[in-house]
Design an enzyme around this catalytic site. Sequence first.
Site, PDB file in Angstrom:
ATOM      1  N   ARG A  65       0.840  -1.140  -0.056  1.00 44.69           N
ATOM      2  CA  ARG A  65      -0.088  -0.047   0.187  1.00 44.69           C
ATOM      3  C   ARG A  65       0.936   1.409   0.091  1.00 44.69           C
ATOM      4  O   ARG A  65       0.412   2.407   0.254  1.00 44.69           O
ATOM      5  CB  ARG A  65      -0.862   0.091   1.227  1.00 44.69           C
ATOM      6  CG  ARG A  65      -2.040  -1.218   1.155  1.00 44.69           C
ATOM      7  CD  ARG A  65      -3.184  -1.071   2.165  1.00 44.69           C
ATOM      8  NE  ARG A  65      -3.885  -2.057   2.140  1.00 44.69           N
ATOM      9  CZ  ARG A  65      -5.053  -2.327   1.264  1.00 44.69           C
ATOM     10  NH1 ARG A  65      -4.982  -1.331   0.529  1.00 44.69           N
ATOM     11  NH2 ARG A  65      -5.709  -3.286   1.240  1.00 44.69           N
ATOM     12  N   LEU A  66       2.028   1.262  -0.477  1.00 39.83           N
ATOM     13  CA  LEU A  66       2.613   2.433  -0.650  1.00 39.83           C
ATOM     14  C   LEU A  66       2.792   2.739  -2.098  1.00 39.83           C
ATOM     15  O   LEU A  66       3.573   2.702  -2.909  1.00 39.83           O
ATOM     16  CB  LEU A  66       4.294   2.084  -0.151  1.00 39.83           C
ATOM     17  CG  LEU A  66       4.525   1.474   1.117  1.00 39.83           C
ATOM     18  CD1 LEU A  66       5.990   1.227   1.374  1.00 39.83           C
ATOM     19  CD2 LEU A  66       4.285   2.562   2.253  1.00 39.83           C
TER      20      LEU A  66
END
Length: 205
Positions: free
Chosen positions: A182-183
């Site tokens: 989720r970066l």
Amino acid sequence: MAPRTVPRKGIFAGNDPFEIARKWLKEAEAKEINDPNAIAIATVDPEGLPNVRMVLLKEIADDAFVFYTNYESAKGQEIESAGKAAFVMHWKSLRRQVRVRGLVTRESEEHSDAYYRSRALGSRIGAWASRQSRPLESKAALMEAVAKEGLRHGPNPKRPPFWGGYRITPLEIEFWADGEFRLHDRFRWRRSAPDQLWDIQRLNP
């Protein structure tokens, strides 16, 4: 003063956000199963309560994003009142999205006429028959209206005066791509007015 920019590579590279958006849409057209040009467009009513719905984006021009609708619909009335709108275009197949916020004006009558003529006859008649966003007694009543308008306008109907295009001229465009853990990668293009230079920033996910 020169605009602020940050290093951008790969799918984010380029100096024209409209061209980047067109490239992304073209990639989506090869992979997305249905309606790769679908956008969720948001407006606000006079009390500031938001509204959002799906429409089809019909053109990414050199300076605007264009879609077509009934000017008397809820979205049309809210756009006419506020002169602003926002939308997001999301592709699950690419794990990307484009977010846009900006000023809205009507498309020219010439362009609206040309697009209207390109539609299927049933859709052109439907534009006359549907009192979009307003209460409908039944589906049968709608089909009766379609039949009446078909007889009234014949095989070559003119564009209804209450139907046409809107151009969203962005003050902000964000390109988003999915990242591991989720970066995500996010790059925001922002300007204070349509005639100003873009300021480009990378955002936290």
